[in-house]
Design an enzyme around this catalytic site. Structure first.
Site, mmCIF file in Angstrom:
data_model
loop_
_atom_site.group_PDB
_atom_site.id
_atom_site.type_symbol
_atom_site.label_atom_id
_atom_site.label_comp_id
_atom_site.label_asym_id
_atom_site.label_seq_id
_atom_site.Cartn_x
_atom_site.Cartn_y
_atom_site.Cartn_z
ATOM 1 C CB SER A 292 -8.816 7.954 2.219
ATOM 2 O OG SER A 292 -8.391 6.638 2.175
ATOM 3 C CG LEU B 39 -8.823 4.393 10.670
ATOM 4 C CD1 LEU B 39 -8.150 3.124 11.296
ATOM 5 C CD2 LEU B 39 -9.777 5.134 11.635
ATOM 6 C CG ASP C 91 -2.969 6.880 -0.038
ATOM 7 O OD1 ASP C 91 -3.417 5.826 -1.001
ATOM 8 O OD2 ASP C 91 -3.657 7.001 0.890
ATOM 9 C CG ASP D 191 1.221 -1.027 -5.941
ATOM 10 O OD1 ASP D 191 1.239 -1.364 -4.838
ATOM 11 O OD2 ASP D 191 0.941 -1.369 -6.924
ATOM 12 C CE1 TYR E 203 -7.414 -6.464 7.304
ATOM 13 C CE2 TYR E 203 -8.735 -7.374 9.221
ATOM 14 C CZ TYR E 203 -8.166 -6.284 8.426
ATOM 15 O OH TYR E 203 -8.193 -5.163 9.209
ATOM 16 C CE LYS F 251 -4.634 -4.861 9.135
ATOM 17 N NZ LYS F 251 -4.004 -3.778 9.068
#
Length: 261
Positions: free
Chosen positions: A15, A17, A36, A56, A165, A169
């Protein structure tokens, strides 16, 4: 790198990007292994150039089994590994101290790191075990493959509530150069993309006021959210251009996230 008849492993490829990247690679006659939790659309799943492995990303044994299955698949298709594209990720939000005075959940912190950071690291290192053994391409560069990570604008300008988050990143961004240096002797490149605000299942839930604020103030030009095909085209450019290495590329319409929406 020549993409045709090379196999690329894409986490989170069912799904968003990741799926856009899968579609573009298939148009260029590549083979794609999708890792996925859920399968991709039926039209993708039935392609003879696609292999789907349900995993997972937080479970290293499942990642290892999927990688082994993909390597076996490449021996049958005669389409050698070309790289790994880490698109699997979660967007989480929690302030370090919430409105009730409670500290950030440790479970949420661990989960965010497990998916976004450790998952990408584990998949990459397990793919690299095989990618370093691939025959180099003909030519002066003798390239073997490419590793691509997906960071975020939050690695540079994290929003309130994005401590976990942004940490994941930012870590992906920081891994890029040392990993590229590690892999130079194997002729494998490492590049990271840091998307700004893209249309996705996550941003679809943004309040109208937040969306308009980002479009009018946070994004310079074009004044809209990024589209998945633009991400996929950036992936293709990275794969195609051998001199792109050790970099984190911002894909943001010159946008910068404000301190508060």
């Amino acid at each position: 790198m020549k993409v045709e008849r090379r196999t690329f492993i894409i986490s989170g490829g069912s799904s968003g990007l990741g799926l856009a990247t899968v579609r573009d690679l298939l148009l260029h006659k590549a083979y794609v292994a999708i890792l996925d939790r859920a399968p991709p659309p039926h039209s993708i799943l039935t392609s003879e150039n696609v292999k789907f492995c349900k995993i997972d990303i937080t479970l290293v044994d499942e990642i290892a089994s999927a990688v082994q299955a993909v390597v076996l698949w490449t021996s049958k298709t005669s389409a050698p590994l070309g790289g790994v594209i880490n698109c699997a990720g979660v967007g989480t939000a929690s302030k370090i101290i919430d409105a009730h005075g409670n500290p950030h959940s440790l479970d949420l912190w661990d989960f965010t790191l497990a998916v976004n950071l450790t998952g990408s690291f584990n998949l990459t290192r397990l793919v690299l075990e095989h990618l370093v053994k691939v025959d180099p391409e003909p030519g002066v560069d003798g390239e073997r493959g490419v590793v691509i990570f997906v960071s975020s604008a939050a690695a540079f300008e994290g929003q309130p509530g994005q401590t976990a988050y942004s940490a994941t990143k930012g870590a992906l961004r920081s891994m890029t150069l040392p990993m590229a240096r590690d892999l130079s002797r194997h002729a494998i490149r490492v590049v990271t993309i840091a998307p700004g605000v893209f249309d996705s299942s996550m941003t679809a839930n943004f309040p109208v006021k937040t969306r308009r604020s980002l479009e009018s103030e946070g994004i310079v030009y074009p004044k809209r959210f990024g589209q998945s095909y633009e991400f996929a085209k950036t992936i293709m450019w990275i794969l195609d251009c051998p001199y792109v290495n050790g970099e984190t590329i911002r894909l943001s319409g010159a946008g910068r996230l404000p301190g508060k929406l």
